[in-house]
Design a protein around this motif. Sequence first.
Motif, PDB file in Angstrom:
ATOM      1  N   SER A 188      11.709   2.395  -7.315  1.00 58.05           N
ATOM      2  CA  SER A 188      11.186   1.717  -6.352  1.00 58.05           C
ATOM      3  C   SER A 188      11.760   1.667  -4.962  1.00 58.05           C
ATOM      4  O   SER A 188      13.074   1.982  -5.095  1.00 58.05           O
ATOM      5  CB  SER A 188      11.278   0.192  -7.083  1.00 58.05           C
ATOM      6  OG  SER A 188      10.500   0.343  -7.847  1.00 58.05           O
ATOM      7  N   PRO A 189      11.405   1.400  -3.889  1.00 54.12           N
ATOM      8  CA  PRO A 189      12.144   1.423  -2.912  1.00 54.12           C
ATOM      9  C   PRO A 189      13.162  -0.007  -2.832  1.00 54.12           C
ATOM     10  O   PRO A 189      12.640  -0.987  -3.185  1.00 54.12           O
ATOM     11  CB  PRO A 189      11.170   0.982  -1.668  1.00 54.12           C
ATOM     12  CG  PRO A 189      10.027   0.505  -2.366  1.00 54.12           C
ATOM     13  CD  PRO A 189       9.993   1.117  -3.858  1.00 54.12           C
ATOM     14  N   ALA A 246      13.317   0.469   4.032  1.00 59.87           N
ATOM     15  CA  ALA A 246      14.052   1.066   3.011  1.00 59.87           C
ATOM     16  C   ALA A 246      15.479   1.311   3.264  1.00 59.87           C
ATOM     17  O   ALA A 246      15.638   2.015   4.321  1.00 59.87           O
ATOM     18  CB  ALA A 246      13.038   1.987   2.263  1.00 59.87           C
ATOM     19  N   ILE A 247      16.375   1.097   2.255  1.00 60.95           N
ATOM     20  CA  ILE A 247      17.674   1.330   2.649  1.00 60.95           C
ATOM     21  C   ILE A 247      18.428   2.259   1.345  1.00 60.95           C
ATOM     22  O   ILE A 247      19.324   2.806   1.259  1.00 60.95           O
ATOM     23  CB  ILE A 247      18.546   0.084   2.808  1.00 60.95           C
ATOM     24  CG1 ILE A 247      18.654  -0.595   1.435  1.00 60.95           C
ATOM     25  CG2 ILE A 247      18.289  -0.473   3.931  1.00 60.95           C
ATOM     26  CD1 ILE A 247      19.643  -1.902   1.729  1.00 60.95           C
ATOM     27  N   GLY A 248      17.261   2.454   0.318  1.00 58.07           N
ATOM     28  CA  GLY A 248      17.642   3.350  -0.714  1.00 58.07           C
ATOM     29  C   GLY A 248      16.583   3.336  -1.769  1.00 58.07           C
ATOM     30  O   GLY A 248      15.380   2.925  -1.530  1.00 58.07           O
ATOM     31  N   VAL A 249      16.783   3.828  -2.960  1.00 60.48           N
ATOM     32  CA  VAL A 249      15.942   4.192  -3.939  1.00 60.48           C
ATOM     33  C   VAL A 249      16.575   3.582  -5.465  1.00 60.48           C
ATOM     34  O   VAL A 249      17.629   3.749  -5.883  1.00 60.48           O
ATOM     35  CB  VAL A 249      15.372   5.617  -4.393  1.00 60.48           C
ATOM     36  CG1 VAL A 249      16.714   6.449  -4.672  1.00 60.48           C
ATOM     37  CG2 VAL A 249      14.289   5.500  -5.307  1.00 60.48           C
ATOM     38  N   ALA A 269       0.768  -1.163  -0.075  1.00 60.28           N
ATOM     39  CA  ALA A 269       0.100  -0.014  -0.023  1.00 60.28           C
ATOM     40  C   ALA A 269       0.996   1.250   0.001  1.00 60.28           C
ATOM     41  O   ALA A 269       0.478   2.362  -0.160  1.00 60.28           O
ATOM     42  CB  ALA A 269      -0.821   0.045   1.274  1.00 60.28           C
ATOM     43  N   ALA A 270       2.224   1.298   0.380  1.00 59.73           N
ATOM     44  CA  ALA A 270       2.867   2.471   0.416  1.00 59.73           C
ATOM     45  C   ALA A 270       3.638   2.870  -0.843  1.00 59.73           C
ATOM     46  O   ALA A 270       4.228   3.870  -1.144  1.00 59.73           O
ATOM     47  CB  ALA A 270       3.964   2.011   1.512  1.00 59.73           C
ATOM     48  N   VAL A 271       3.505   1.891  -1.947  1.00 62.71           N
ATOM     49  CA  VAL A 271       4.167   2.084  -3.319  1.00 62.71           C
ATOM     50  C   VAL A 271       3.026   2.218  -4.336  1.00 62.71           C
ATOM     51  O   VAL A 271       2.010   1.516  -4.530  1.00 62.71           O
ATOM     52  CB  VAL A 271       4.829   0.638  -3.794  1.00 62.71           C
ATOM     53  CG1 VAL A 271       5.722   0.905  -5.012  1.00 62.71           C
ATOM     54  CG2 VAL A 271       5.890   0.121  -2.611  1.00 62.71           C
ATOM     55  N   GLY A 272       3.378   3.654  -5.198  1.00 64.57           N
ATOM     56  CA  GLY A 272       2.433   3.657  -6.129  1.00 64.57           C
ATOM     57  C   GLY A 272       3.212   3.908  -7.552  1.00 64.57           C
ATOM     58  O   GLY A 272       4.290   3.947  -7.638  1.00 64.57           O
ATOM     59  N   ARG A 273       2.289   4.199  -8.566  1.00 66.79           N
ATOM     60  CA  ARG A 273       2.946   4.359  -9.917  1.00 66.79           C
ATOM     61  C   ARG A 273       2.687   5.955 -10.201  1.00 66.79           C
ATOM     62  O   ARG A 273       1.425   6.439 -10.136  1.00 66.79           O
ATOM     63  CB  ARG A 273       1.922   3.683 -10.893  1.00 66.79           C
ATOM     64  CG  ARG A 273       2.253   3.630 -12.337  1.00 66.79           C
ATOM     65  CD  ARG A 273       1.311   2.983 -13.253  1.00 66.79           C
ATOM     66  NE  ARG A 273      -0.026   3.451 -13.404  1.00 66.79           N
ATOM     67  CZ  ARG A 273      -0.789   2.682 -13.825  1.00 66.79           C
ATOM     68  NH1 ARG A 273      -0.713   1.233 -14.593  1.00 66.79           N
ATOM     69  NH2 ARG A 273      -2.232   3.002 -14.085  1.00 66.79           N
ATOM     70  N   SER A 275       3.556   3.192   5.095  1.00 60.80           N
ATOM     71  CA  SER A 275       4.704   3.834   4.934  1.00 60.80           C
ATOM     72  C   SER A 275       6.077   3.144   5.056  1.00 60.80           C
ATOM     73  O   SER A 275       6.136   1.929   5.682  1.00 60.80           O
ATOM     74  CB  SER A 275       4.958   5.137   5.561  1.00 60.80           C
ATOM     75  OG  SER A 275       5.185   5.185   6.814  1.00 60.80           O
ATOM     76  N   PHE A 276       7.235   3.767   4.522  1.00 60.58           N
ATOM     77  CA  PHE A 276       8.240   2.816   4.748  1.00 60.58           C
ATOM     78  C   PHE A 276       9.289   3.656   5.706  1.00 60.58           C
ATOM     79  O   PHE A 276       9.269   4.769   5.762  1.00 60.58           O
ATOM     80  CB  PHE A 276       9.079   2.843   3.345  1.00 60.58           C
ATOM     81  CG  PHE A 276       8.662   1.768   2.443  1.00 60.58           C
ATOM     82  CD1 PHE A 276       9.266   0.511   2.764  1.00 60.58           C
ATOM     83  CD2 PHE A 276       7.907   1.876   1.483  1.00 60.58           C
ATOM     84  CE1 PHE A 276       8.793  -0.612   2.147  1.00 60.58           C
ATOM     85  CE2 PHE A 276       7.555   1.026   0.789  1.00 60.58           C
ATOM     86  CZ  PHE A 276       7.815  -0.256   0.869  1.00 60.58           C
ATOM     87  N   ASN A 277       9.930   2.950   6.500  1.00 55.70           N
ATOM     88  CA  ASN A 277      10.739   3.485   7.663  1.00 55.70           C
ATOM     89  C   ASN A 277      12.183   3.327   6.729  1.00 55.70           C
ATOM     90  O   ASN A 277      12.427   2.315   6.286  1.00 55.70           O
ATOM     91  CB  ASN A 277      10.800   2.481   8.827  1.00 55.70           C
ATOM     92  CG  ASN A 277      11.585   3.114   9.842  1.00 55.70           C
ATOM     93  OD1 ASN A 277      11.842   4.230   9.948  1.00 55.70           O
ATOM     94  ND2 ASN A 277      12.591   2.019  10.360  1.00 55.70           N
TER      95      ASN A 277
END
Length: 726
Positions: free
Chosen positions: A301-302, A311-314, A144-148, A238-240
Amino acid sequence: MLVFFANLQAWSQTPLNDLVEKVNFKFDSKSRTTGNSWKDVQLPTNAIYGRFIISKANLGKYSKVIFTSYKDGQQQVLTGGQLREWGNSSAYFNGNQLSVQVIQDSRDKGHVFLEMEQMIVGYPTRGIKSQCGSTDDRIPSNDAAVGRIVPVGCTGWLITNGKMVTAGHCTGSSAQILEFNVPASNSNGSIVHPPVKDQYPLLTSSLQTGYPSEDWAVYNLGTNSETGLTALAAQNKSFNVVQTNAANTIRITGFGVEKSSNNPYNPERNQTQQTHTGPFSSATGTKLYYATDTEGGNSGSPVIDEATGNAIGVHTHGGCSTGSNSGTNAQLQSFWNAMGLGDGNPDPGTYCVSKGNNVSDEYISKVVFGSINKSSDGGNGYSDFTATSTDVALNSTTTISITPTWTGTQYNEAYSVWIDFNQDGDFGDAGEQVFTKAASQVTPVTGNITIPASAKEGTTRMRVSMKYNAVPTSCETFTYGEVEDYTVNITNGTTPAPTYCASKGNNVSDEYISKVVFGSINNSSDGSNGYTDFTSTSTSIAPGSSATITITPTWTGTVYSEGYSVWIDFNRDGDFTDAGEQVFTQSATQSTSVSGTISIPASATTGATRMRVSMKYNAVPTSCESFTYGEVEDYTVNIGGASVESAAKNLPAETVVLYPSPAKSGQNINMRSNQAGQVYTVMSALGRVVLSGKVSDSNFQINTSKLGKGLYILRVGKSTRKFLID
């Protein structure tokens, strides 16, 4: 004339597979003679979606524009302020038959108009892109925290403060939208857009990016035009983000394309959410490397540490043909600073900035929450009232009231309140948005805030925000409205119980206390081991009143002379040595019961306190004594209010008084009222009925032995009361 989008250039993570065009389209509501303007829009037959681009507009404060799709009935209604927030564009609408309508409100006295000269139009997939790797092991997912992100065709994701993170090379297009809950694509691979309620505008003015030298980007998102909610509030996920290289397995979740050359090929998955895990390869201070399947569209993307979910980067580049894909490391300081997440170990005293830029029309004039009762004049759009605080208990529920003031015209205002329950310096964790109210002209607005049992005890931050016409986010700077910060002290709801001295009889084989009667205490016992803790047995008595105590001994054989003493800790300081706290004595006697009157001084501290009853062979005992023959028993006395009988007779209709509260687990709750004969119900904080029955008389006890710790709600007649069990 058709004008192709300039940012359809090739990239390692390609944009939308659909062919996207800007087309000339003329609509000028100023040319209409009526207050309302309407136009149906027929796109080319093979078009699969469209989006309106506004060149000029004046909708005043109340007038609206309505965009509609005839294919699925989706509709978007925007005010002038919302239109600006959406970058002077609409949401995406499926199908090739659309409409636009301008509704002029009579309260807007100036000329209301809207002009459009172009639209974004999407067509079915064209062409085949290159593929990275021989097999595609991605599977459908629904994080749910990831979108297009459209139209650029990348992935974006939410972090704990409500901001959105993506790749820097995904920022080339203005007026972009982040879509959640994306449906399956068509059988030919062309994408389908979700309902308007799942689309959020990227606020271009908020963009922070290091691109092209550093491939990262951070945006604020606008609120949804239909629900008034932020993406964080609606998605509740959400992502920490953490700064670490200590990962073994990496997960990439995003909206990559589906190629016809893929094995297997699933066109309905094209640009829908898919995920895959693979081994972590290596890292530098700026880059992460991993062998996880991705495709064009996964940019942004995370990069997720599978073991922790952090999450540790993008993700930025595909490269599995050479062994590793890659992304930007969250340890890159400029990237980390843009996310606004502190130093990786958040300082509870450092919170993100939020304010209203203009309080000349409206502001928060009063906030009431617990002992907070603060009036103010709006300040400069943000007020630091953290010197103003209140105590709230775990599992308790407290009403908040927020009063707006308008200096002239009364506008629609929306509200949100957050409490940093885990004291980590942000309001982005699940459950920390504790109150929202959609835009209205209601004054004041009120709601109940419940403190969860999992909240961290101690002082923390509460943020109260009011924004014109849309629910604010926790770290937002907006045009009209105000933000105020307060301090909340979270407690366990109880004062630590005093520790009393030990006292006991070492031998009860010959004599012991077999019964104590005082108020509603009527307790029989067998002497046990010389001391018995009966503090779960209680009675209530008012200051200034009196009651009779009766103590009955039992002898197992010979009848001996016994001395007695009773103490009550009237000031609740954990001892029985203060003047007047020895409330009854009886010199040694062989009487089969002893009785006396105990008077409660008017100065006694109200609340639950300790009563000690002691019997000793041949002498009057002291309060902290261990002696050879006899017994000691401790009870609870609840001091408070007028005497039960007289108070109940004089209570107004519908009055209900509960005590003690908080009560210890297993301790009965006393209720005095004029509700004899009425049915009562006890509900948990979640609204589930846990007890029910009929009130038998004006002094009624509720048996709580089956209730766990927490907040409960009693309803009897027309009255509602709360009590706490700890």
